[in-house]
Write an enzyme that holds these catalytic residues in place. Structure first.
Site, PDB file in Angstrom:
ATOM      1  N   VAL A 116      66.097  49.740 -59.625  1.00 39.07           N
ATOM      2  CA  VAL A 116      66.486  49.106 -58.559  1.00 39.07           C
ATOM      3  C   VAL A 116      66.574  50.084 -57.202  1.00 39.07           C
ATOM      4  O   VAL A 116      66.395  51.253 -57.328  1.00 39.07           O
ATOM      5  CB  VAL A 116      68.077  48.802 -58.725  1.00 39.07           C
ATOM      6  CG1 VAL A 116      68.157  47.383 -59.787  1.00 39.07           C
ATOM      7  CG2 VAL A 116      68.768  49.622 -59.234  1.00 39.07           C
ATOM      8  N   ALA A 118      64.404  50.744 -55.346  1.00 36.56           N
ATOM      9  CA  ALA A 118      63.263  52.041 -55.447  1.00 36.56           C
ATOM     10  C   ALA A 118      61.875  51.499 -54.902  1.00 36.56           C
ATOM     11  O   ALA A 118      60.944  51.944 -54.666  1.00 36.56           O
ATOM     12  CB  ALA A 118      62.952  52.160 -56.941  1.00 36.56           C
ATOM     13  N   LEU A 120      59.954  48.659 -55.666  1.00 37.47           N
ATOM     14  CA  LEU A 120      59.126  47.923 -56.698  1.00 37.47           C
ATOM     15  C   LEU A 120      59.538  46.412 -56.886  1.00 37.47           C
ATOM     16  O   LEU A 120      59.191  45.944 -57.973  1.00 37.47           O
ATOM     17  CB  LEU A 120      59.307  48.759 -58.139  1.00 37.47           C
ATOM     18  CG  LEU A 120      59.095  50.200 -57.955  1.00 37.47           C
ATOM     19  CD1 LEU A 120      59.225  50.632 -59.447  1.00 37.47           C
ATOM     20  CD2 LEU A 120      57.562  50.212 -57.678  1.00 37.47           C
ATOM     21  N   GLY A 121      60.364  45.904 -55.725  1.00 32.97           N
ATOM     22  CA  GLY A 121      60.563  44.648 -55.808  1.00 32.97           C
ATOM     23  C   GLY A 121      61.514  43.994 -56.754  1.00 32.97           C
ATOM     24  O   GLY A 121      61.343  42.857 -57.258  1.00 32.97           O
ATOM     25  N   SER A 122      62.252  44.691 -57.317  1.00 36.34           N
ATOM     26  CA  SER A 122      63.470  44.390 -58.273  1.00 36.34           C
ATOM     27  C   SER A 122      64.289  42.936 -57.822  1.00 36.34           C
ATOM     28  O   SER A 122      64.263  41.916 -58.583  1.00 36.34           O
ATOM     29  CB  SER A 122      64.426  45.557 -58.488  1.00 36.34           C
ATOM     30  OG  SER A 122      65.501  45.201 -58.845  1.00 36.34           O
ATOM     31  N   ALA A 124      63.396  40.713 -55.702  1.00 40.77           N
ATOM     32  CA  ALA A 124      62.687  39.305 -55.673  1.00 40.77           C
ATOM     33  C   ALA A 124      62.465  39.265 -57.044  1.00 40.77           C
ATOM     34  O   ALA A 124      62.346  37.887 -57.317  1.00 40.77           O
ATOM     35  CB  ALA A 124      61.327  39.942 -54.840  1.00 40.77           C
ATOM     36  N   ALA A 125      62.020  40.105 -58.069  1.00 41.18           N
ATOM     37  CA  ALA A 125      61.707  39.655 -59.368  1.00 41.18           C
ATOM     38  C   ALA A 125      63.052  38.974 -59.995  1.00 41.18           C
ATOM     39  O   ALA A 125      62.989  38.037 -60.676  1.00 41.18           O
ATOM     40  CB  ALA A 125      61.447  40.594 -60.317  1.00 41.18           C
ATOM     41  N   ASP A 166      57.543  40.347 -51.137  1.00 39.84           N
ATOM     42  CA  ASP A 166      57.922  40.553 -52.386  1.00 39.84           C
ATOM     43  C   ASP A 166      58.241  39.229 -53.206  1.00 39.84           C
ATOM     44  O   ASP A 166      57.902  39.221 -54.570  1.00 39.84           O
ATOM     45  CB  ASP A 166      59.481  41.291 -52.386  1.00 39.84           C
ATOM     46  CG  ASP A 166      59.087  42.775 -51.912  1.00 39.84           C
ATOM     47  OD1 ASP A 166      58.133  43.144 -51.447  1.00 39.84           O
ATOM     48  OD2 ASP A 166      60.176  43.528 -52.101  1.00 39.84           O
TER      49      ASP A 166
HETATM   50  C1  MEV Z   1      59.170  45.962 -48.985  1.00 41.32           C
HETATM   51  O1  MEV Z   1      58.824  45.655 -50.230  1.00 41.32           O
HETATM   52  C2  MEV Z   1      58.242  45.678 -47.924  1.00 41.32           C
HETATM   53  C3  MEV Z   1      58.470  45.908 -46.580  1.00 41.32           C
HETATM   54  O2  MEV Z   1      57.389  45.523 -46.121  1.00 41.32           O
HETATM   55  C4  MEV Z   1      59.439  44.678 -46.276  1.00 41.32           C
HETATM   56  C5  MEV Z   1      58.659  43.301 -46.052  1.00 41.32           C
HETATM   57  O3  MEV Z   1      57.686  43.131 -46.109  1.00 41.32           O
HETATM   58  O4  MEV Z   1      59.801  42.425 -46.168  1.00 41.32           O
HETATM   59  C6  MEV Z   1      59.112  47.227 -46.245  1.00 41.32           C
END
Ligand code: MEV
Length: 334
Positions: A116, A118, A120-122, A124-125, A166
């Site tokens: 989390v 980090a 890696l999109g935790s 959104a997943a 994400d």
């Molecule tokens: C976050 O995974 C990616 C960013 O570009 C934010 C976004 O796109 O919403 C930092």
């Protein structure tokens, strides 16, 4: 939205993948293209009906739990921090309840392999898997587009101006060329793209980092704008290199992309250590991934060098793991 006739199941579990942004994080917020890959780590959400109207959430890996009754939160594990971390999940199910026109309490249990905070999109997943599981439990079948939209809305409540990258990759999986507000293209990448993730274990908030870049852009518009545009151009060249399987060029472009992210202020000394260690041990390219400011970096390496790069990242102070891309986006588990 289709209404599924039977509500036979007592509990529904759905899962969605983590992601690695290979090119274009932050710049994507300003409309530039980005490239993102779904990876073989997933978040699982199990949703059950309750007899009362509470939304009870138990995030097993975060060791946080509690229940929401309206806007009021009662923590069980994790104290006040639990409210902040669990609220996006509550927002996600509330949107499904509204779409299904139902008023009922729900029990949500989250189990996840994804680190989390980090990059890696935790979140959104977790949001997409919760939305899919809750909608199936409540007897409605949402399209992928609708799941993406609901997850995007709940992300907006957490940080004001997300690009949507994400929730898009968590919903659709595979490899996407993503551009905010446009239809996104699924990229057909035949080449194996061997990746190592290095986690600095420095927790950070994507929302704060996005706000920091915005501030920098406001203060130095004529310097930062061309950097953002170049970030977009790198992503487009990277798409061509990925399609051709030209991993050497992909690696070069990752290195340049990392330089631009450092320039806009979202790197961190711990990230720099891991990025340089990976390059020195033979990676074709390495960069921070996601919001930066800590969190994770990603290295691209030839298959035969993967173990060497992984060890170098660990020696430089990170935790490291090798990942593969996955084509599967959000799905209901059997
Ligand atoms: C976050 O995974 C990616 C960013 O570009 C934010 C976004 O796109 O919403 C930092």
């Amino acid at each position: 939205m289709n209404v599924v006739p039977s509500l036979a199941k007592e509990a529904v579990t759905a899962s969605a993948p983590a992601k690695v942004i290979l090119f274009g994080e932050h710049f994507v917020v300003y409309g530039e293209p980005a490239v993102v890959i779904a990876i073989d780590k997933r978040a699982y959400a199990t949703v059950k009906l309750r007899k009362d109207e509470r939304i009870h959430i138990d995030s097993v890996d975060m060791r946080m739990s509690g229940s929401f009754k309206g806007a009021k939160f009662q923590a069980e594990k994790g104290g006040a921090k639990a409210c902040v971390k669990l609220e996006p999940v509550k927002n996600a199910v509330q949107q499904v309840l509204a779409a299904a026109n139902k008023k009922t309490g729900l029990d949500i249990t989250i189990n996840s392999d994804i680190p989390v905070s980090a990059g890696l999109g935790s979140s959104a997943a977790v949001a997409t898997s919760t939305i899919m599981a809750a909608s199936r439990l409540l007897g409605i079948e949402l399209s992928r587009e609708q799941i993406f939209r609901l997850a995007y809305e709940s992300e907006r409540l957490v940080h004001g101006t997300p690009s949507g990258i994400d929730p898009a990759i968590a919903t659709y999986g595979g490899t996407l060329q993503f551009q905010k507000g446009k239809d996104f293209d699924s990229l057909n990448v035949e080449a194996n793209v061997p990746l190592v993730i290095g986690n600095t274990e420095v927790e950070r908030s994507t929302g704060e980092l996005v706000a920091a870049v915005r501030h920098m852009r406001e203060r130095h518009r004529y310097i930062i704008e061309p950097i953002i545009k170049t970030g977009g151009r790198i992503a487009l060249f990277a798409v061509e290199a990925l399609k051709k399987g030209d991993l050497e060029s992909v690696g070069d472009l990752m290195n340049v992309n990392h330089g631009l992210l450092s320039a806009v202020g979202v790197s961190h000394e711990a990230l720099e250590r891991l990025v340089y260690a990976a390059r020195k041990s033979g990676a074709l390219g390495a960069k921070l991934t996601g919001g930066g400011g800590g969190g994770c970096m990603v290295a691209l390496a030839e298959e035969k060098k993967l173990n060497r790069v992984t060890t170098a990242i660990v020696r430089a102070g990170g935790t490291a793991f090798q990942v593969r891309k996955t084509d599967e986006g959000v799905r209901v588990e059997p």
